[in-house]
Write a protein that holds these residues in place. Structure first.
Motif, PDB file in Angstrom:
ATOM      1  N   ARG A   4       0.024  -4.687 -12.761  1.00  0.00           N
ATOM      2  CA  ARG A   4       0.107  -3.562 -11.842  1.00  0.00           C
ATOM      3  C   ARG A   4       0.872  -2.404 -12.459  1.00  0.00           C
ATOM      4  O   ARG A   4       0.902  -1.312 -11.901  1.00  0.00           O
ATOM      5  CB  ARG A   4       0.776  -3.989 -10.531  1.00  0.00           C
ATOM      6  CG  ARG A   4      -0.036  -5.028  -9.749  1.00  0.00           C
ATOM      7  CD  ARG A   4       0.830  -5.732  -8.741  1.00  0.00           C
ATOM      8  NE  ARG A   4       1.150  -4.878  -7.622  1.00  0.00           N
ATOM      9  CZ  ARG A   4       2.373  -4.696  -7.150  1.00  0.00           C
ATOM     10  NH1 ARG A   4       3.389  -5.282  -7.724  1.00  0.00           N
ATOM     11  NH2 ARG A   4       2.572  -3.920  -6.111  1.00  0.00           N
TER      12      ARG A   4
ATOM     13  N   LYS B 221       2.883   9.703  -1.836  1.00  0.00           N
ATOM     14  CA  LYS B 221       1.518  10.242  -1.721  1.00  0.00           C
ATOM     15  C   LYS B 221       1.520  11.686  -1.240  1.00  0.00           C
ATOM     16  O   LYS B 221       0.589  12.116  -0.546  1.00  0.00           O
ATOM     17  CB  LYS B 221       0.639   9.352  -0.823  1.00  0.00           C
ATOM     18  CG  LYS B 221       0.711   7.873  -1.216  1.00  0.00           C
ATOM     19  CD  LYS B 221      -0.420   7.035  -0.679  1.00  0.00           C
ATOM     20  CE  LYS B 221      -0.220   5.565  -1.047  1.00  0.00           C
ATOM     21  NZ  LYS B 221      -1.286   4.670  -0.684  1.00  0.00           N
TER      22      LYS B 221
ATOM     23  N   THR C 182       2.869   1.635  -8.167  1.00  0.00           N
ATOM     24  CA  THR C 182       2.584   2.945  -8.771  1.00  0.00           C
ATOM     25  C   THR C 182       3.898   3.699  -9.003  1.00  0.00           C
ATOM     26  O   THR C 182       4.116   4.295 -10.054  1.00  0.00           O
ATOM     27  CB  THR C 182       1.656   3.770  -7.853  1.00  0.00           C
ATOM     28  OG1 THR C 182       0.555   2.949  -7.446  1.00  0.00           O
ATOM     29  CG2 THR C 182       1.144   5.014  -8.558  1.00  0.00           C
TER      30      THR C 182
ATOM     31  N   GLY D 183       0.798  -1.220   0.000  1.00  0.00           N
ATOM     32  CA  GLY D 183       0.000   0.000   0.000  1.00  0.00           C
ATOM     33  C   GLY D 183       0.831   1.270   0.000  1.00  0.00           C
ATOM     34  O   GLY D 183       0.305   2.371  -0.171  1.00  0.00           O
TER      35      GLY D 183
ATOM     36  N   GLY E 270       2.789   2.159  -2.218  1.00  0.00           N
ATOM     37  CA  GLY E 270       2.780   2.698  -3.578  1.00  0.00           C
ATOM     38  C   GLY E 270       3.912   2.187  -4.440  1.00  0.00           C
ATOM     39  O   GLY E 270       4.303   2.844  -5.410  1.00  0.00           O
ATOM     40  N   LYS E 271       4.414   1.005  -4.135  1.00  0.00           N
ATOM     41  CA  LYS E 271       5.568   0.489  -4.876  1.00  0.00           C
ATOM     42  C   LYS E 271       5.277   0.331  -6.371  1.00  0.00           C
ATOM     43  O   LYS E 271       6.050   0.775  -7.205  1.00  0.00           O
ATOM     44  CB  LYS E 271       6.017  -0.870  -4.307  1.00  0.00           C
ATOM     45  CG  LYS E 271       6.610  -0.773  -2.925  1.00  0.00           C
ATOM     46  CD  LYS E 271       7.013  -2.129  -2.388  1.00  0.00           C
ATOM     47  CE  LYS E 271       5.845  -3.065  -2.188  1.00  0.00           C
ATOM     48  NZ  LYS E 271       4.845  -2.622  -1.212  1.00  0.00           N
TER      49      LYS E 271
ATOM     50  N   ALA F 117       3.887   9.329  -6.496  1.00  0.00           N
ATOM     51  CA  ALA F 117       3.968   8.351  -7.587  1.00  0.00           C
ATOM     52  C   ALA F 117       2.756   8.503  -8.499  1.00  0.00           C
ATOM     53  O   ALA F 117       2.855   8.401  -9.715  1.00  0.00           O
ATOM     54  CB  ALA F 117       4.053   6.938  -7.023  1.00  0.00           C
TER      55      ALA F 117
ATOM     56  N   ASP G 287       0.562  14.515  -2.265  1.00  0.00           N
ATOM     57  CA  ASP G 287      -0.281  15.183  -3.268  1.00  0.00           C
ATOM     58  C   ASP G 287      -1.607  15.555  -2.605  1.00  0.00           C
ATOM     59  O   ASP G 287      -1.895  15.135  -1.484  1.00  0.00           O
ATOM     60  CB  ASP G 287      -0.503  14.287  -4.496  1.00  0.00           C
ATOM     61  CG  ASP G 287      -0.864  12.843  -4.108  1.00  0.00           C
ATOM     62  OD1 ASP G 287      -1.706  12.659  -3.204  1.00  0.00           O
ATOM     63  OD2 ASP G 287      -0.302  11.901  -4.707  1.00  0.00           O
TER      64      ASP G 287
HETATM   65  P1  GDP Z   1       2.023  -1.272  -3.308  1.00  0.00           P
HETATM   66  O1  GDP Z   1       1.181  -2.255  -2.568  1.00  0.00           O
HETATM   67  O2  GDP Z   1       3.134  -0.754  -2.449  1.00  0.00           O
HETATM   68  O3  GDP Z   1       2.503  -1.737  -4.628  1.00  0.00           O
HETATM   69  O4  GDP Z   1       1.093   0.005  -3.559  1.00  0.00           O
HETATM   70  P2  GDP Z   1       0.277   0.428  -4.875  1.00  0.00           P
HETATM   71  O5  GDP Z   1       1.183   1.043  -5.875  1.00  0.00           O
HETATM   72  O6  GDP Z   1      -0.582  -0.687  -5.301  1.00  0.00           O
HETATM   73  O7  GDP Z   1      -0.609   1.606  -4.283  1.00  0.00           O
HETATM   74  C1  GDP Z   1      -1.542   1.392  -3.248  1.00  0.00           C
HETATM   75  C2  GDP Z   1      -2.636   2.445  -3.363  1.00  0.00           C
HETATM   76  O8  GDP Z   1      -2.091   3.740  -3.134  1.00  0.00           O
HETATM   77  C3  GDP Z   1      -3.284   2.469  -4.738  1.00  0.00           C
HETATM   78  O9  GDP Z   1      -4.646   2.732  -4.585  1.00  0.00           O
HETATM   79  C4  GDP Z   1      -2.595   3.646  -5.410  1.00  0.00           C
HETATM   80  O10 GDP Z   1      -3.412   4.268  -6.387  1.00  0.00           O
HETATM   81  C5  GDP Z   1      -2.353   4.577  -4.246  1.00  0.00           C
HETATM   82  N1  GDP Z   1      -1.182   5.429  -4.488  1.00  0.00           N
HETATM   83  C6  GDP Z   1       0.052   5.024  -4.871  1.00  0.00           C
HETATM   84  N2  GDP Z   1       0.866   6.082  -5.006  1.00  0.00           N
HETATM   85  C7  GDP Z   1       0.143   7.183  -4.690  1.00  0.00           C
HETATM   86  C8  GDP Z   1       0.424   8.589  -4.639  1.00  0.00           C
HETATM   87  O11 GDP Z   1       1.520   9.047  -4.926  1.00  0.00           O
HETATM   88  N3  GDP Z   1      -0.596   9.398  -4.241  1.00  0.00           N
HETATM   89  C9  GDP Z   1      -1.830   8.932  -3.918  1.00  0.00           C
HETATM   90  N4  GDP Z   1      -2.742   9.812  -3.551  1.00  0.00           N
HETATM   91  N5  GDP Z   1      -2.137   7.615  -3.979  1.00  0.00           N
HETATM   92  C10 GDP Z   1      -1.175   6.751  -4.354  1.00  0.00           C
END
Ligand code: GDP
Length: 354
Positions: free
Chosen positions: A117, A211, A79, A74, A76-77, A250, A213
């Motif tokens: 992803r 995040k 993304t 979660g 954001g990896k 991201a 933003d």
């Molecule tokens: P992972 O589990 O670390 O790979 O995380 P994800 O990339 O799947 O991101 C988890 C959630 O956080 C998703 O709903 C993304 O859209 C959201 N997310 C990722 N990066 C950002 C960001 O920079 N800003 C915001 N607001 N949401 C983000």
């Protein structure tokens, strides 16, 4: 190639391995995927071909920037990797994404490095995405990812991103195969440091609060300031390097240039001091030792006499009838005797009786 006709596909003959190596170097994507499949195979005859392939490719590997990307689920990896990968493509770089996710062995599927992803990156001609190998232990998954990295580098990828879940030993495994280890953090409210495991922070060459933003920008800035303050309490990866704390988004692809600038700066600083080369040498040696340990363990556990005595010793230790030291001595004493009957005693038969 040798016998062992078990399983589906036969191992490629030597000439095919040479052709495959040439195709990988010629940047043929299908050859790259095929080579990694060979490297990931657990079959003995495939492994033999894979090691020959790696031998051919190794002299052409090593030039890439190896970057580990970690963070709790979660954070954001995926993304980030998509946004950062696309940024690097924009700079004319070729990007490979690999992953280490030992849990994929249990879940039966790989979560990390999944193409779905990172759809835009997956579609790009100069990007190559490979999910975590799912077979075997963490050691096995790590070895396959390291070897996949060699294949990707020989195929001319300038940046290899290795993704890992932000839990457990997989972090350490990834940190031990990359030049630069990036930890993504969430802009948590209040006690930012609660989730910060000392071990992980000490592996980090940079932290990025993701995040940052919308209405989270201020919180992210605050978190970054707190992390910056707290980092002084931790041991650093190098005496010449103070891990910076960045804020990025991201989702909006902001801060990607700063992340890359930090990675390049790290390469320049550690390259000049000789630490980067030292680090890679030390990683290779640690890899050798981990393979030796794995191999010894496997040979030991494959012995019929060990398989017979082990459950008894485990029970005796659990019931406090033997100390672990006594039990270990009795088991290890078996190594002094030639392995007796049955199961793969191939190598141990050559062992000298003590
Ligand atoms: P992972 O589990 O670390 O790979 O995380 P994800 O990339 O799947 O991101 C988890 C959630 O956080 C998703 O709903 C993304 O859209 C959201 N997310 C990722 N990066 C950002 C960001 O920079 N800003 C915001 N607001 N949401 C983000």
């Amino acid at each position: 190639m040798p016998s062992e006709p078990r399983g589906s596909a036969a191992a490629p003959p030597a000439a095919d391995v040479e052709r495959l190596a040439a195709a990988v170097r010629a940047r043929d994507r299908r050859a790259l995927a095929k080579a990694i499949t060979l490297v990931e195979s657990v079959r003995a005859d495939h492994q033999e071909a894979a090691q020959r392939l790696l031998e051919l490719l190794l002299p052409h590997a090593g030039q890439a920037a190896r970057v580990g990307v970690s963070g709790v689920p979660g954070a954001g990896k995926s993304t980030f990797i998509e946004a950062f990968g696309l940024y690097l493509l924009g700079l004319g770089k070729r990007v490979a994404v690999l992953a280490v996710d030992p849990s994929s062995a249990r879940s039966g599927g790989s979560i990390l490095g999944d193409k779905t992803r990172m759809p835009r990156l997956a579609a790009a001609a100069d990007a190559f995405i490979r999910p975590s190998p799912s077979a075997g232990s963490l050691g096995g998954v790590t070895r396959r990812t390291r070897e996949a990295m060699i294949v990707c580098e020989a195929a001319g990828h300038d940046v290899v991103l290795v993704e890992t879940v932000g839990v457990g030993q997989s972090e350490v495994a990834v940190a031990s195969m990359v030049d630069f280890f990036l930890v993504l953090l969430l802009p948590g409210a209040g006690d930012e440091l609660q989730g910060l495991k000392k071990g992980i922070i000490e592996l980090a060459d940079a932290l990025a609060v993701n995040k940052s933003d919308g209405d989270t920008v201020q919180r992210a800035e605050l978190a970054a300031a707190q992390y910056t303050g707290a980092l002084h309490l931790f041991r650093h990866t190098s005496e010449h390097w103070d891990p910076p704390v960045l804020t990025i988004s991201a989702l909006e692809a902001r801060g990607m240039d700063r992340v890359w600038a930090v990675i390049e700066q790290h390469r320049a600083v550690l390259g000049a001091s000789g630490e980067l080369a030292d680090k890679r040498r030390a990683q290779q040696q640690a890899w050798l030792w981990s393979m030796l340990r794995d191999g010894l363990e496997r040979q030991f556990l494959d012995r019929a006499d060990v398989q017979r005595l082990l459950p008894e010793m485990e029970r005796a230790v659990a019931r406090a009838e033997l100390t672990p030291t006594q039990a270990a001595r009795r088991l290890l004493a078996l190594l002094g005797a030639p392995s007796d009957d049955g199961v793969p005693a191939r190598r141990s038969r050559h062992a000298r009786a003590g």
